[in-house]
Design a protein around this motif. Structure first.
Motif, PDB file in Angstrom:
ATOM      1  N   UNK A  97       0.817  -1.203   0.000  1.00  9.80           N
ATOM      2  CA  UNK A  97       0.000   0.000   0.000  1.00  9.80           C
ATOM      3  C   UNK A  97       0.858   1.263   0.000  1.00  9.80           C
ATOM      4  N   UNK A  98       0.308   2.316  -0.545  1.00 10.30           N
ATOM      5  CA  UNK A  98       0.997   3.602  -0.572  1.00 10.30           C
ATOM      6  C   UNK A  98       1.826   3.784  -1.822  1.00 10.30           C
ATOM      7  N   UNK A  99       2.069   5.048  -2.160  1.00  7.87           N
ATOM      8  CA  UNK A  99       2.835   5.370  -3.367  1.00  7.87           C
ATOM      9  C   UNK A  99       4.226   4.761  -3.348  1.00  7.87           C
ATOM     10  N   UNK A 141      16.997  -8.634   3.186  1.00  7.07           N
ATOM     11  CA  UNK A 141      15.961  -7.643   3.479  1.00  7.07           C
ATOM     12  C   UNK A 141      16.414  -6.237   3.084  1.00  7.07           C
ATOM     13  N   UNK A 142      17.679  -5.935   3.331  1.00  3.85           N
ATOM     14  CA  UNK A 142      18.217  -4.627   2.925  1.00  3.85           C
ATOM     15  C   UNK A 142      18.173  -4.495   1.411  1.00  3.85           C
ATOM     16  N   UNK A 143      18.497  -5.575   0.715  1.00  2.20           N
ATOM     17  CA  UNK A 143      18.408  -5.553  -0.745  1.00  2.20           C
ATOM     18  C   UNK A 143      16.969  -5.327  -1.188  1.00  2.20           C
ATOM     19  N   UNK A 144      16.023  -5.938  -0.469  1.00  4.25           N
ATOM     20  CA  UNK A 144      14.611  -5.706  -0.772  1.00  4.25           C
ATOM     21  C   UNK A 144      14.229  -4.249  -0.610  1.00  4.25           C
ATOM     22  N   UNK A 145      14.738  -3.606   0.439  1.00  6.41           N
ATOM     23  CA  UNK A 145      14.477  -2.178   0.636  1.00  6.41           C
ATOM     24  C   UNK A 145      15.109  -1.347  -0.476  1.00  6.41           C
ATOM     25  N   UNK A 146      16.300  -1.756  -0.925  1.00  9.98           N
ATOM     26  CA  UNK A 146      16.939  -1.050  -2.049  1.00  9.98           C
ATOM     27  C   UNK A 146      16.046  -1.070  -3.281  1.00  9.98           C
ATOM     28  N   UNK A 147      15.466  -2.223  -3.557  1.00 12.35           N
ATOM     29  CA  UNK A 147      14.578  -2.351  -4.717  1.00 12.35           C
ATOM     30  C   UNK A 147      13.326  -1.497  -4.534  1.00 12.35           C
ATOM     31  N   UNK A 148      12.755  -1.525  -3.344  1.00 15.78           N
ATOM     32  CA  UNK A 148      11.537  -0.760  -3.075  1.00 15.78           C
ATOM     33  C   UNK A 148      11.784   0.739  -3.198  1.00 15.78           C
ATOM     34  N   UNK A 149      12.939   1.190  -2.707  1.00 14.04           N
ATOM     35  CA  UNK A 149      13.256   2.615  -2.774  1.00 14.04           C
ATOM     36  C   UNK A 149      13.659   3.047  -4.181  1.00 14.04           C
ATOM     37  N   UNK A 150      14.314   2.141  -4.907  1.00 11.78           N
ATOM     38  CA  UNK A 150      14.804   2.497  -6.233  1.00 11.78           C
ATOM     39  C   UNK A 150      13.781   2.333  -7.345  1.00 11.78           C
ATOM     40  N   UNK A 151      12.714   1.562  -7.087  1.00 10.08           N
ATOM     41  CA  UNK A 151      11.705   1.306  -8.128  1.00 10.08           C
ATOM     42  C   UNK A 151      10.299   1.473  -7.553  1.00 10.08           C
ATOM     43  N   UNK A 152       9.936   2.689  -7.134  1.00  8.68           N
ATOM     44  CA  UNK A 152       8.621   2.882  -6.505  1.00  8.68           C
ATOM     45  C   UNK A 152       7.446   2.586  -7.431  1.00  8.68           C
ATOM     46  N   UNK A 153       7.691   2.523  -8.746  1.00 11.67           N
ATOM     47  CA  UNK A 153       6.600   2.251  -9.673  1.00 11.67           C
ATOM     48  C   UNK A 153       6.046   0.830  -9.509  1.00 11.67           C
ATOM     49  N   UNK A 154       6.811  -0.052  -8.876  1.00 17.28           N
ATOM     50  CA  UNK A 154       6.337  -1.431  -8.735  1.00 17.28           C
ATOM     51  C   UNK A 154       5.083  -1.516  -7.866  1.00 17.28           C
ATOM     52  N   UNK A 178       2.118  -0.718 -10.050  1.00 13.53           N
ATOM     53  CA  UNK A 178       1.979  -1.840 -10.968  1.00 13.53           C
ATOM     54  C   UNK A 178       1.338  -3.039 -10.269  1.00 13.53           C
ATOM     55  N   UNK A 179       1.762  -3.298  -9.043  1.00 17.22           N
ATOM     56  CA  UNK A 179       1.199  -4.416  -8.286  1.00 17.22           C
ATOM     57  C   UNK A 179      -0.284  -4.204  -8.027  1.00 17.22           C
ATOM     58  N   UNK A 180      -0.644  -2.994  -7.608  1.00 15.88           N
ATOM     59  CA  UNK A 180      -2.056  -2.738  -7.326  1.00 15.88           C
ATOM     60  C   UNK A 180      -2.895  -2.836  -8.602  1.00 15.88           C
ATOM     61  N   UNK A 181      -2.360  -2.362  -9.724  1.00 19.37           N
ATOM     62  CA  UNK A 181      -3.080  -2.479 -10.997  1.00 19.37           C
ATOM     63  C   UNK A 181      -3.315  -3.942 -11.350  1.00 19.37           C
ATOM     64  N   UNK A 182      -2.319  -4.783 -11.100  1.00 21.05           N
ATOM     65  CA  UNK A 182      -2.455  -6.201 -11.426  1.00 21.05           C
ATOM     66  C   UNK A 182      -3.420  -6.898 -10.459  1.00 21.05           C
ATOM     67  N   UNK A 183      -3.449  -6.455  -9.208  1.00 22.02           N
ATOM     68  CA  UNK A 183      -4.413  -7.011  -8.258  1.00 22.02           C
ATOM     69  C   UNK A 183      -5.836  -6.676  -8.689  1.00 22.02           C
ATOM     70  N   UNK A 184      -6.050  -5.427  -9.117  1.00 24.99           N
ATOM     71  CA  UNK A 184      -7.373  -5.011  -9.602  1.00 24.99           C
ATOM     72  C   UNK A 184      -7.737  -5.797 -10.859  1.00 24.99           C
TER      73      UNK A 184
END
Length: 345
Positions: free
Chosen positions: A155-157, A222-235, A238-244
């Motif tokens: 959730x969230x931008x 987990x730190x790598x996961x945060x890197x991805x989340x911070x570096x690619x906020x568009x995901x 995209x995830x919410x669009x695919x859930x809908x």
């Protein structure tokens, strides 16, 4: 004395990578401090009894998952359940407690009160009305503990969870708890909030004190996961669009109805006409799930322990991830519909 995380490495196996992860999680969620647990289930189930004790009062949604329920039981507090997502019922309970407090102010001074809820309900798939909970928090001076295992990284931008989704300030929720085993793809969990709240768990959180730290390799993951989340906020969008989109594709599935919030990537498909036997319903859905798996689509029957407070209706659980293509979503929906038509109707 300087504030900040306490290094308890000599006792718990904490090393620098664990402290780095805690700092990163606190920064990402906008909280003062975070604490990590080595086991996701133990996070919320340890956090609740770290604060709420015997004679304290917890106002809790009756639809919470098993991990929250075990935390409530471990606290030995007085639990006042409100009907699932029923804010009128919660307000009624809070008002009744306010009247009791006015009659006995001495007892009220030594009785702590908390509100416990899930941001996205694991057993139901729907979203809690967090702005209303925050309103009650401020009006009745009742801190909020929010379980965010399904909403963190969703959730969230920027994937920061329910507070970002609703446009609230991080401080509006006193403590958030989330698993690192869902959106983060690691193990363990974390709690985040104000420093004085979080630090209390370092010696009072049973699941923290009586376990070793998570493997350093998984902390790095987990730190790598945060890197991805911070570096690619568009995901996240995209995830919410695919859930809908997946929910739209699943509409009209023979004998099943789509449940939960549209932006939730965890989708429950409940029987439109359940029988009077839970075992019969589970067996029917197991046949549908096996048919889907044989066709290359991973679908599972949602499993619950008999000890759970209030068992949700039997359901198939479908999980959408951001890596799925439109063609894969369409294939999955087609397979599920075909299997349901074969076994349910």
């Amino acid at each position: 004395m300087e504030s900040g995380p306490v290094d308890l490495g000599g006792f718990y196996g904490t090393v620098d990578i664990h402290l780095e992860l805690e700092e990163r999680l606190a920064k990402f969620t906008g909280r003062e401090e975070a604490i990590i647990y080595s086991y996701g289930f133990a996070t919320i189930s340890s956090a609740i009894p770290a604060y709420s004790k015997r004679r304290d009062i917890i106002f809790c949604d009756e639809g919470v998952c098993f991990a929250v329920q075990k935390g409530l039981a471990a606290s030995r507090s007085k639990i006042k359940y409100f009907r699932h997502n029923d804010m009128d019922h919660l307000e009624q309970l809070l008002e009744e407690q306010l009247k009791l407090d006015k009659k006995n102010p001495a007892k009220e001074k030594v009785t702590r009160k908390f509100i416990v809820a899930e941001a996205l309900y694991m057993n139901h798939g729907d979203l809690c009305p967090l702005p209303k909970l925050v309103e009650f928090r401020n009006r009745y001076r009742t801190p909020i503990f929010l379980e965010e295992s399904l909403s963190f990284g969703v959730l969230g931008e920027h994937g920061r969870g329910a507070t970002e989704h609703w446009g609230l300030k991080p401080g509006d929720v006193d403590l958030i708890c989330a698993s690192l085993e869902t959106a983060m793809g690691s193990t363990g969990g974390f709690c985040a909030g104000k420093s004085y709240v979080v630090d209390h768990q370092r010696l009072s959180g049973i699941g923290y004190c009586f376990s070793a730290s998570m493997p350093p390799m998984l902390a790095a993951a987990s730190i790598k996961g945060l890197d991805i989340m911070e570096g690619s906020p568009q995901i996240f969008s995209q995830l919410r669009d695919k859930a809908v989109a997946m929910r739209r594709l699943l509409r009209g599935t023979p004998g099943l109805r789509v449940c939960g919030e549209s932006v939730n990537p965890v989708i429950h498909l409940q029987l439109a006409c359940p029988s009077s036997s839970r075992d019969t319903d589970d067996e029917l859905l197991e046949r549908v799930a096996r048919e889907c798996i044989d066709s290359g689509v991973a679908v599972v029957v949602a499993k619950y322990l008999k000890e759970e407070l209030k068992l949700p209706p039997a359901s198939l659980r479908v999980t959408v991830c951001v890596e799925l293509s439109e063609d894969e979503l369409e294939k999955a929906a087609k397979v599920i519909k075909t299997a349901a038509a074969k076994h349910i109707l």
